[in-house]
Design a protein around this motif. Structure first.
Motif, PDB file in Angstrom:
ATOM      1  N   VAL A   1      50.798   0.682  39.930  1.00 35.14           N
ATOM      2  CA  VAL A   1      52.207   0.986  40.184  1.00 35.14           C
ATOM      3  C   VAL A   1      52.801   0.206  41.349  1.00 35.14           C
ATOM      4  CG1 VAL A   1      53.828   2.816  40.846  1.00 35.14           C
ATOM      5  CG2 VAL A   1      52.082   3.263  39.117  1.00 35.14           C
ATOM      6  N   PRO A   2      52.184   0.191  42.527  1.00 32.54           N
ATOM      7  CA  PRO A   2      52.887  -0.371  43.691  1.00 32.54           C
ATOM      8  C   PRO A   2      53.186  -1.856  43.586  1.00 32.54           C
ATOM      9  CG  PRO A   2      50.983   0.911  44.389  1.00 32.54           C
ATOM     10  CD  PRO A   2      50.882   0.729  42.903  1.00 32.54           C
ATOM     11  N   GLN A   3      54.314  -2.204  44.140  1.00 26.96           N
ATOM     12  CA  GLN A   3      54.633  -3.610  44.351  1.00 26.96           C
ATOM     13  C   GLN A   3      54.590  -3.830  45.858  1.00 26.96           C
ATOM     14  OE1 GLN A   3      57.436  -5.293  41.658  1.00 26.96           O
ATOM     15  NE2 GLN A   3      58.192  -6.719  43.187  1.00 26.96           N
ATOM     16  N   CYS A   4      55.632  -3.469  46.577  1.00 31.84           N
ATOM     17  CA  CYS A   4      55.547  -3.580  48.040  1.00 31.84           C
ATOM     18  C   CYS A   4      54.784  -2.391  48.613  1.00 31.84           C
ATOM     19  CB  CYS A   4      56.924  -3.711  48.680  1.00 31.84           C
ATOM     20  SG  CYS A   4      57.795  -2.167  49.007  1.00 31.84           S
ATOM     21  N   GLY A   5      54.881  -1.234  47.956  1.00 32.52           N
ATOM     22  CA  GLY A   5      54.112  -0.063  48.337  1.00 32.52           C
ATOM     23  C   GLY A   5      54.766   0.873  49.335  1.00 32.52           C
ATOM     24  N   TYR A   6      55.875   0.497  49.941  1.00 39.27           N
ATOM     25  CA  TYR A   6      56.451   1.307  51.012  1.00 39.27           C
ATOM     26  C   TYR A   6      56.815   2.718  50.550  1.00 39.27           C
ATOM     27  CZ  TYR A   6      58.676   2.324  55.419  1.00 39.27           C
ATOM     28  OH  TYR A   6      58.975   2.871  56.634  1.00 39.27           O
ATOM     29  N   CYS A   7      57.384   2.850  49.384  1.00 38.58           N
ATOM     30  CA  CYS A   7      57.851   4.154  48.902  1.00 38.58           C
ATOM     31  C   CYS A   7      56.762   4.953  48.206  1.00 38.58           C
ATOM     32  CB  CYS A   7      59.013   3.974  47.938  1.00 38.58           C
ATOM     33  SG  CYS A   7      58.515   3.255  46.336  1.00 38.58           S
ATOM     34  N   GLN A   8      55.622   4.358  47.964  1.00 35.55           N
ATOM     35  CA  GLN A   8      54.651   4.954  47.053  1.00 35.55           C
ATOM     36  C   GLN A   8      54.086   6.292  47.511  1.00 35.55           C
ATOM     37  OE1 GLN A   8      54.320   3.714  43.857  1.00 35.55           O
ATOM     38  NE2 GLN A   8      56.026   2.529  44.662  1.00 35.55           N
ATOM     39  N   VAL A   9      53.885   6.495  48.799  1.00 33.55           N
ATOM     40  CA  VAL A   9      53.380   7.790  49.270  1.00 33.55           C
ATOM     41  C   VAL A   9      54.371   8.885  48.894  1.00 33.55           C
ATOM     42  CG1 VAL A   9      52.883   9.169  51.321  1.00 33.55           C
ATOM     43  CG2 VAL A   9      51.909   6.887  51.082  1.00 33.55           C
ATOM     44  N   GLY A  10      55.642   8.653  49.146  1.00 30.77           N
ATOM     45  CA  GLY A  10      56.659   9.632  48.782  1.00 30.77           C
ATOM     46  C   GLY A  10      56.720   9.853  47.277  1.00 30.77           C
ATOM     47  N   GLN A  11      56.585   8.787  46.522  1.00 29.19           N
ATOM     48  CA  GLN A  11      56.581   8.901  45.057  1.00 29.19           C
ATOM     49  C   GLN A  11      55.401   9.750  44.594  1.00 29.19           C
ATOM     50  OE1 GLN A  11      58.935   7.570  43.042  1.00 29.19           O
ATOM     51  NE2 GLN A  11      59.854   5.914  44.203  1.00 29.19           N
ATOM     52  N   ILE A  12      54.218   9.478  45.149  1.00 34.11           N
ATOM     53  CA  ILE A  12      53.006  10.221  44.769  1.00 34.11           C
ATOM     54  C   ILE A  12      53.143  11.691  45.136  1.00 34.11           C
ATOM     55  CG2 ILE A  12      50.550  10.519  45.356  1.00 34.11           C
ATOM     56  CD1 ILE A  12      50.436   7.387  45.497  1.00 34.11           C
ATOM     57  N   MET A  13      53.638  11.980  46.325  1.00 35.05           N
ATOM     58  CA  MET A  13      53.773  13.373  46.760  1.00 35.05           C
ATOM     59  C   MET A  13      54.796  14.109  45.895  1.00 35.05           C
ATOM     60  SD  MET A  13      51.488  13.743  49.026  1.00 35.05           S
ATOM     61  CE  MET A  13      51.860  15.286  49.862  1.00 35.05           C
ATOM     62  N   GLN A  14      55.892  13.458  45.549  1.00 32.44           N
ATOM     63  CA  GLN A  14      56.892  14.064  44.661  1.00 32.44           C
ATOM     64  C   GLN A  14      56.280  14.321  43.289  1.00 32.44           C
ATOM     65  OE1 GLN A  14      60.157  14.776  45.639  1.00 32.44           O
ATOM     66  NE2 GLN A  14      60.409  15.827  43.693  1.00 32.44           N
ATOM     67  N   ALA A  15      55.557  13.347  42.747  1.00 31.41           N
ATOM     68  CA  ALA A  15      54.946  13.489  41.424  1.00 31.41           C
ATOM     69  C   ALA A  15      53.903  14.600  41.403  1.00 31.41           C
ATOM     70  CB  ALA A  15      54.324  12.158  40.991  1.00 31.41           C
ATOM     71  N   ALA A  16      53.086  14.684  42.438  1.00 34.50           N
ATOM     72  CA  ALA A  16      52.043  15.712  42.491  1.00 34.50           C
ATOM     73  C   ALA A  16      52.656  17.108  42.508  1.00 34.50           C
ATOM     74  CB  ALA A  16      51.149  15.499  43.706  1.00 34.50           C
ATOM     75  N   ALA A  17      53.723  17.300  43.271  1.00 36.70           N
ATOM     76  CA  ALA A  17      54.402  18.601  43.305  1.00 36.70           C
ATOM     77  C   ALA A  17      55.027  18.910  41.947  1.00 36.70           C
ATOM     78  CB  ALA A  17      55.457  18.624  44.410  1.00 36.70           C
ATOM     79  N   PHE A  18      55.630  17.920  41.325  1.00 34.18           N
ATOM     80  CA  PHE A  18      56.256  18.089  40.018  1.00 34.18           C
ATOM     81  C   PHE A  18      55.229  18.502  38.967  1.00 34.18           C
ATOM     82  CE2 PHE A  18      57.261  15.708  36.002  1.00 34.18           C
ATOM     83  CZ  PHE A  18      58.207  16.594  35.514  1.00 34.18           C
ATOM     84  N   LEU A  19      54.071  17.851  38.974  1.00 34.21           N
ATOM     85  CA  LEU A  19      53.058  18.138  37.957  1.00 34.21           C
ATOM     86  C   LEU A  19      52.400  19.506  38.128  1.00 34.21           C
ATOM     87  CD1 LEU A  19      51.433  14.620  37.485  1.00 34.21           C
ATOM     88  CD2 LEU A  19      52.902  15.877  35.872  1.00 34.21           C
ATOM     89  N   LYS A  20      52.579  20.129  39.282  1.00 39.57           N
ATOM     90  CA  LYS A  20      52.089  21.506  39.448  1.00 39.57           C
ATOM     91  C   LYS A  20      52.858  22.467  38.550  1.00 39.57           C
ATOM     92  CE  LYS A  20      50.633  21.303  44.258  1.00 39.57           C
ATOM     93  NZ  LYS A  20      50.915  21.800  45.611  1.00 39.57           N
ATOM     94  N   THR A  21      54.109  22.154  38.281  1.00 41.24           N
ATOM     95  CA  THR A  21      54.963  23.057  37.510  1.00 41.24           C
ATOM     96  C   THR A  21      55.246  22.557  36.103  1.00 41.24           C
ATOM     97  OG1 THR A  21      56.974  22.029  38.370  1.00 41.24           O
ATOM     98  CG2 THR A  21      56.086  23.902  39.606  1.00 41.24           C
ATOM     99  N   ASN A  22      54.928  21.324  35.807  1.00 47.28           N
ATOM    100  CA  ASN A  22      55.186  20.777  34.479  1.00 47.28           C
ATOM    101  C   ASN A  22      53.987  19.943  34.052  1.00 47.28           C
ATOM    102  OD1 ASN A  22      56.123  19.513  32.149  1.00 47.28           O
ATOM    103  ND2 ASN A  22      58.213  19.407  32.922  1.00 47.28           N
ATOM    104  N   LYS A  23      53.132  20.525  33.251  1.00 43.08           N
ATOM    105  CA  LYS A  23      51.867  19.879  32.858  1.00 43.08           C
ATOM    106  C   LYS A  23      52.040  18.846  31.742  1.00 43.08           C
ATOM    107  CE  LYS A  23      49.518  22.758  35.474  1.00 43.08           C
ATOM    108  NZ  LYS A  23      49.315  22.483  36.830  1.00 43.08           N
ATOM    109  N   LYS A  24      53.125  18.939  30.975  1.00 47.31           N
ATOM    110  CA  LYS A  24      53.355  18.009  29.871  1.00 47.31           C
ATOM    111  C   LYS A  24      54.806  17.531  29.911  1.00 47.31           C
ATOM    112  CE  LYS A  24      49.814  20.029  27.073  1.00 47.31           C
ATOM    113  NZ  LYS A  24      49.153  19.848  25.845  1.00 47.31           N
ATOM    114  N   PRO A  25      55.122  16.737  30.917  1.00 44.89           N
ATOM    115  CA  PRO A  25      56.531  16.339  31.080  1.00 44.89           C
ATOM    116  C   PRO A  25      56.969  15.258  30.105  1.00 44.89           C
ATOM    117  CG  PRO A  25      55.178  15.255  32.718  1.00 44.89           C
ATOM    118  CD  PRO A  25      54.268  16.189  31.965  1.00 44.89           C
TER     119      PRO A  25
END
Length: 151
Positions: A93-117
């Motif tokens: 996924v990463p290109q420059c990588g700067y935003c990726q930690v925030g993206q990963i943390m947002q995705a991980a929280a999202f997947l806690k509530t939606n297992k088949k998005p």
């Protein structure tokens, strides 16, 4: 004295309760995974979990973090890599990588509530996280891949 739990470790802070949580994490605890981006909670680079919810740490005051459970990228998975982190690497996924930690943390929280998005649900859940490099298609693919691994 502000008491909080960061990545499973009890912490205390005897400073200004108005100080942003991001600066406490980065400057005092040395947890530099979360990044400063816009400073007004719009880009998502600073995303952490507070009591399991994706939260912008640049606009969260220390006083508001009192008695809460804070999880940073450094504590996302105790025993190795979280499924989202694995998928990020698998899909490259990463290109420059700067935003990726925030993206990963947002995705991980999202997947806690939606297992088949659906793609639409992913796009909506991730809409507050900006990627200047435009890796949104890879982000979506990685979230779909991670969803397969989350029980």
């Amino acid at each position: 004295m502000i008491q909080l739990n960061v990545n499973g470790i009890a912490q205390s802070f005897d400073g200004d309760p108005e100080m942003p949580l991001l600066w406490y994490l980065r400057d005092i605890l040395g947890l530099t995974g979360s990044k400063f981006g816009c400073g007004v909670g719009l880009c998502g680079a600073c995303t952490v979990h507070i009591n399991g919810q994706a939260t912008r740490s640049c606009i969260t005051r220390m006083g508001d973090a009192a008695a809460k459970e804070v999880t940073t990228i450094e504590g996302l998975q105790e025993d190795g890599l979280h499924p989202v982190q694995k998928a990020w690497m698998q899909i490259n996924v990463p290109q420059c990588g700067y935003c990726q930690v925030g993206q990963i943390m947002q995705a991980a929280a999202f997947l806690k509530t939606n297992k088949k998005p659906s793609d639409k649900q992913i796009d909506e859940a991730m809409s507050g996280n900006i990627c200047r490099c435009g890796t949104y298609q890879r982000i979506r693919a990685a979230i779909q891949e991670a969803a397969k691994e989350i029980p």
